[in-house]
Design an enzyme around this catalytic site. Sequence first.
Site, short mmCIF file in Angstrom:
data_model
loop_
_atom_site.label_atom_id
_atom_site.label_comp_id
_atom_site.label_asym_id
_atom_site.label_seq_id
_atom_site.Cartn_x
_atom_site.Cartn_y
_atom_site.Cartn_z
N ASP A 183 -10.82 5.79 -6.27
CA ASP A 183 -10.53 7.18 -6.61
C ASP A 183 -9.87 7.98 -5.48
OD1 ASP A 183 -13.03 7.49 -5.02
OD2 ASP A 183 -13.94 6.79 -6.88
N GLU A 204 0.88 4.28 -2.64
CA GLU A 204 0.45 4.86 -3.92
C GLU A 204 1.53 5.73 -4.54
OE1 GLU A 204 -1.40 4.78 -1.19
OE2 GLU A 204 -3.12 3.53 -1.76
N TYR A 225 -4.90 10.36 -3.99
CA TYR A 225 -4.28 11.58 -3.45
C TYR A 225 -2.89 11.36 -2.85
CZ TYR A 225 -8.82 13.38 -4.56
OH TYR A 225 -9.94 13.71 -5.25
N LEU A 238 0.86 -1.19 0.00
CA LEU A 238 0.00 0.00 0.00
C LEU A 238 0.90 1.23 0.00
CD1 LEU A 238 -2.60 -1.16 2.66
CD2 LEU A 238 -2.58 -1.57 0.21
N PHE A 266 -8.00 7.09 -3.23
CA PHE A 266 -6.65 6.66 -2.87
C PHE A 266 -5.59 7.26 -3.77
CE2 PHE A 266 -8.39 2.25 -1.33
CZ PHE A 266 -9.30 2.90 -0.52
N HIS A 270 -14.11 6.64 -1.59
CA HIS A 270 -14.42 5.46 -2.41
C HIS A 270 -15.43 5.77 -3.51
CE1 HIS A 270 -12.84 3.79 1.33
NE2 HIS A 270 -12.56 2.69 0.67
#
Lengths: 331, 325
Positions: free
Chosen positions: B84, B60, B88, B58, B86, B129
């Site tokens: 969506d 990103e 950032y 995890l 996630f 989400h």
Amino acid sequence: MTQTLDREPAADVRHRLDLLREMVRIRLFEERCVELYSAAKIRGFLHVAIGEEAVAVGVNAVLDEGDAVVSTYREHGHAIARGMSMDSVMAEMYGKATGCSRGRGGSMHLFDVGRRFYGGNAIVAGGLPLAIGLALADKMRMRPTVTVCFFGDGAFAEGEFHECVNLAALWRLPVLFACENNLYAMGTAIARAQAETDLALRAASYGIAAWPVDGMDVVAVEEAADRAVDRIRAGGGPCFLELRTYRFRAHSMYDPERYRDKAEVARWRERDPIDLLTHQLTAEGGLSAEARDAMAAEVTAEVDRAVAAAEAAPLEPAEDLERFVYTETEA
Amino acid sequence: MAKITLAKGLNAGLRAAMEKDPKVVIMGEDVGKLGGVFRITDGLQKDFGEDRVIDTPLAESGILGTAVGLAMRGYRPVCEIQFDGFVYPAYDQIVSQVAKIHFRSQGKVKMPMVIRIPFGGGIGAVEHHSESPEAQFAHTPGLKVVACSNPVDGYWMIQQAIACDDPVVFLEPKRQYHADKAELDESATPDPLFASRVVREGSDLTLLAYGPMVKTCMQSAEAAAGEGKSIEVIDLRTLSPLDMDPVFASVRKTGRAVVAHEAHVNLGMGSEIAARIAEECFFSLEAPVLRVGGFDTPYPPSRIEEEFLPDLDRVLDAVDRSLAF
């Protein structure tokens, strides 16, 4: 460019003279940049690494042509030690079209794909993930290539650093994490920003080889980098070097340096990496006063030529600005 | 010809791209062994191996930045952002590195990368989400942004995005993943990727949408037809660059336009589209361009999601206001 240790022992005088020359080249280049900035010839931001030359030179000395380097915004030394010409770097400082980034990058974004120098980066820790990707690509293609990623102690506070060390350790990627610990993240002393200031200890917690190095001693840096790179090339996974160094000048040209004592700076200046090696070589009889002056004169002439070339070079036409936002061929 | 869902279309498109080009690699959280939260990458790791369908931690920002390094070395990474919201943590890499490296390297380094984002609401998920971040990426020079709305487009557009030498933010309407089926003709010639498309012809008003709102707008046009109103619907498909010529042609014909999206109205895609129509079609307009979208609040909990999302009634209300102007 200096050669790898297996061809010449580190103690060899000629080899150390090469290291000294590289450090002098970076020092004189950056000192000239400071003058040119004051004269408004160089615009934008300027972060010099005066005092930190041993790190750039010692690490780059052990790299092969195919290795990759990802750097920071204090990267003039990394670029020059990587073999980028002073002409192309100085022209970039001037924002000229002949610069290594055609004048678009400036001081913080030197870039040279041909020398596998994948850029300075104005975002602290921003370059680290790129190094992971370069190394992953090399591993997938089974190339014995090392990617060196330079970053400062400040990057330790960024989440990206921890994501990247974990990824490199998890996937056993050929990455050398070269941490330039100069004790300050801009104006914040390391103890004011890091709960644990032993950075090598923290890096080791990811299960990778990590150790501290005297970053003012170019031979010590070179030996450590050589050991690390050998280990990485042999498939041993990533390594982390905490290169303990110090910048003698302010963070940037706009920094009043209220965060440190002049006495502290003076103490570190006594360990100037160029002076240390000069004294050592002189004491051994490997460097005469004449040879030292000749080296300085030759490097000064090289800087002069770079400045003259940059002065004469053209700017990129403003109408070209929209080029290279996107590729020029449609998919 | 097989009838497929959007999820299957995307899966088949990814498979085709990987078969065609060994440099295509997929990476993301749970994309391999699990096949993705929405099963878009189902079966791909089994068939192409762990080196080409890479399960990541995890991380990103680390994933996106790693993809930059891969792209620098000639790979074509396809990164899946799981939801969506996630994206950032990776925003810095996307905006500061992905979007700028081609420019910074004077065109010497290409960034052929696809960032797949399941976006929008409608599945009873909550904030982080169900979001629609498209305008934030369309606002960034150096990125291209597209949104598919149906299974056939999903199949072709993902392959075209992967073949594109620029970084593409690829938006997938998650509530459509398993909703409708369409016939896929794999021998057909697809429309270009960066082109909008008239999906229903009409003469009274132009409805503009992309992603999940295309279906809502088609239903709205159908309902309006029952009341004698002839609505033209355009699936924008590409948000950066916008393909405005078909839009201008339509608005010059109808004189009226309504833009609909799930994203917040304030500074959303609709604002840019309305401005461009005003600049280009001012003397053809019979009414101001109206915008329909999500309210300017964080995405709400699932029990009031239906109130938040623009639906047939809100679209038709805007249609009526425009026609009555």
